[in-house]
Scaffold this motif. Structure first.
Motif, PDB file in Angstrom:
ATOM      1  N   ASP A 103      80.905 -27.712   5.080  1.00  0.00           N
ATOM      2  CA  ASP A 103      80.892 -26.517   4.241  1.00  0.00           C
ATOM      3  C   ASP A 103      80.383 -25.323   5.052  1.00  0.00           C
ATOM      4  OD1 ASP A 103      81.531 -28.398   2.359  1.00  0.00           O
ATOM      5  OD2 ASP A 103      79.781 -28.042   1.077  1.00  0.00           O
ATOM      6  N   CYS A 104      80.919 -24.155   4.735  1.00  0.00           N
ATOM      7  CA  CYS A 104      80.406 -22.893   5.314  1.00  0.00           C
ATOM      8  C   CYS A 104      80.466 -22.875   6.841  1.00  0.00           C
ATOM      9  CB  CYS A 104      78.976 -22.633   4.840  1.00  0.00           C
ATOM     10  SG  CYS A 104      78.769 -22.663   3.046  1.00  0.00           S
ATOM     11  N   SER A 126      91.336 -24.823  -2.129  1.00  0.00           N
ATOM     12  CA  SER A 126      89.958 -25.239  -2.411  1.00  0.00           C
ATOM     13  C   SER A 126      89.233 -25.637  -1.131  1.00  0.00           C
ATOM     14  CB  SER A 126      89.946 -26.410  -3.405  1.00  0.00           C
ATOM     15  OG  SER A 126      90.448 -26.005  -4.662  1.00  0.00           O
ATOM     16  N   GLU A 127      89.947 -26.293  -0.223  1.00  0.00           N
ATOM     17  CA  GLU A 127      89.369 -26.651   1.060  1.00  0.00           C
ATOM     18  C   GLU A 127      89.115 -25.403   1.917  1.00  0.00           C
ATOM     19  OE1 GLU A 127      88.683 -30.169   2.813  1.00  0.00           O
ATOM     20  OE2 GLU A 127      87.919 -29.593   0.847  1.00  0.00           O
ATOM     21  N   ARG A 130      85.951 -23.921   0.665  1.00  0.00           N
ATOM     22  CA  ARG A 130      84.779 -24.745   0.977  1.00  0.00           C
ATOM     23  C   ARG A 130      84.263 -24.510   2.387  1.00  0.00           C
ATOM     24  NH1 ARG A 130      83.786 -29.182   3.715  1.00  0.00           N
ATOM     25  NH2 ARG A 130      85.982 -29.671   4.155  1.00  0.00           N
ATOM     26  N   ARG A 264      85.179 -15.637  -0.215  1.00  0.00           N
ATOM     27  CA  ARG A 264      84.145 -16.502  -0.793  1.00  0.00           C
ATOM     28  C   ARG A 264      82.897 -15.652  -0.985  1.00  0.00           C
ATOM     29  NH1 ARG A 264      81.626 -22.394   1.065  1.00  0.00           N
ATOM     30  NH2 ARG A 264      80.044 -22.416  -0.570  1.00  0.00           N
TER      31      ARG A 264
END
Length: 265
Positions: A103-104, A126-127, A130, A264
């Motif tokens: 993540d991130c 979605s990936e 993420r 994001r």
């Protein structure tokens, strides 16, 4: 017989010959949509032969880093050859719907003409979200309609004789609707969404200059074309010639891409 428009070894080798000049024209718009800037850590997913990754390396500079990733090992191999001299790039075989990164991990993410081939674009988005850091942006370019893609006319003509690729051909244009693109980004959780489009007329000196790379097996389109019997190849060639209004001189191919990006937060 080809069941899909896939990038195996032969298609990967011939991709640049058929498409590089088209992809390069639109890459600045993609990187701008993703807000790629100096010093960033960037993931280029569906990197193909590394064209977008190469463009990102120029922007991020020596203090940045680019990961060039693709589900096709053959394509990653071509990208590795292209970018072998760069010190700040790494390569990975990755499924865009199930990324291995934490993540991130990235400041920005680019996906040039890949998202529409994902079996589940929502899962891919979605990936993308993420693996982005807060404040980071992802941007994807997609084709619109067959009449405004560089090889769409060829794929459509082939699909009449090669039913196995009909589904893949339709998928090429499955994200051409801007409202659907926006909805997918929203559902994935992106904010500050932007949808733009860019079009360009590519002028080739002759029909042969346009069609020749595909006749020789360039890209997935060329590989599918070579599976056809010679008599059917001739029919496809003649149909595309008529569609482009070929009179023996230069031919023009209009290409339009949509660019969808989100942040994001």
């Amino acid at each position: 017989m080809a069941k899909e428009l896939a990038y195996h070894d032969e298609a990967a080798v011939g991709y640049d010959r058929a498409f590089a000049h088209v992809s390069r024209h639109f890459l600045p718009f993609l990187l701008s949509a993703a807000r790629v800037a100096s010093g960033m850590n960037v993931l280029d997913i569906a990197t193909g032969t590394g064209l977008a990754a190469a463009e990102s390396l120029l922007v991020v500079g020596p203090t940045g880093h680019v990961v060039a990733a693709d589900v096709s090992e053959a394509m990653v191999g071509q990208a590795r050859q292209r970018l072998s001299a760069a010190a700040n790039v790494t390569f990975a075989v990755e499924d865009g719907q199930s990324l291995s990164f934490a993540d991130c991990s990235f400041d920005a993410l680019t996906c040039s003409l890949g998202l529409m081939f994902f079996p589940d674009p929502s899962r891919g988005l979605s990936e993308f979200l993420r693996v982005l850091r807060p404040g980071g942006r992802a941007a994807a370019s997609v084709a619109t309609v067959p009449e405004r893609t560089y090889n769409g006319r060829i794929n459509t003509a082939m699909a009449k004789h090669l039913p196995a690729i009909s589904e893949a051909t339709a998928r090429t244009f499955s994200l051409g609707d801007s409202a659907r693109l926006r909805q997918l980004l929203e559902q994935a959780g992106f904010q500050n969404i932007e949808i733009t489009s860019q079009a360009h007329q590519f002028k080739m000196p002759s029909f042969d200059a346009y069609f020749g790379p595909f006749e020789r097996g360039g890209g997935s389109t060329g590989q599918a074309y070579l599976t056809l019997p010679q008599s059917v190849r001739d029919i496809v060639r003649e149909e595309v010639q008529r569609n482009l209004g070929d009179t023996g001189g230069p031919v023009e191919i209009e290409v339009e891409y949509q660019f969808a990006s989100g942040q994001r937060c």
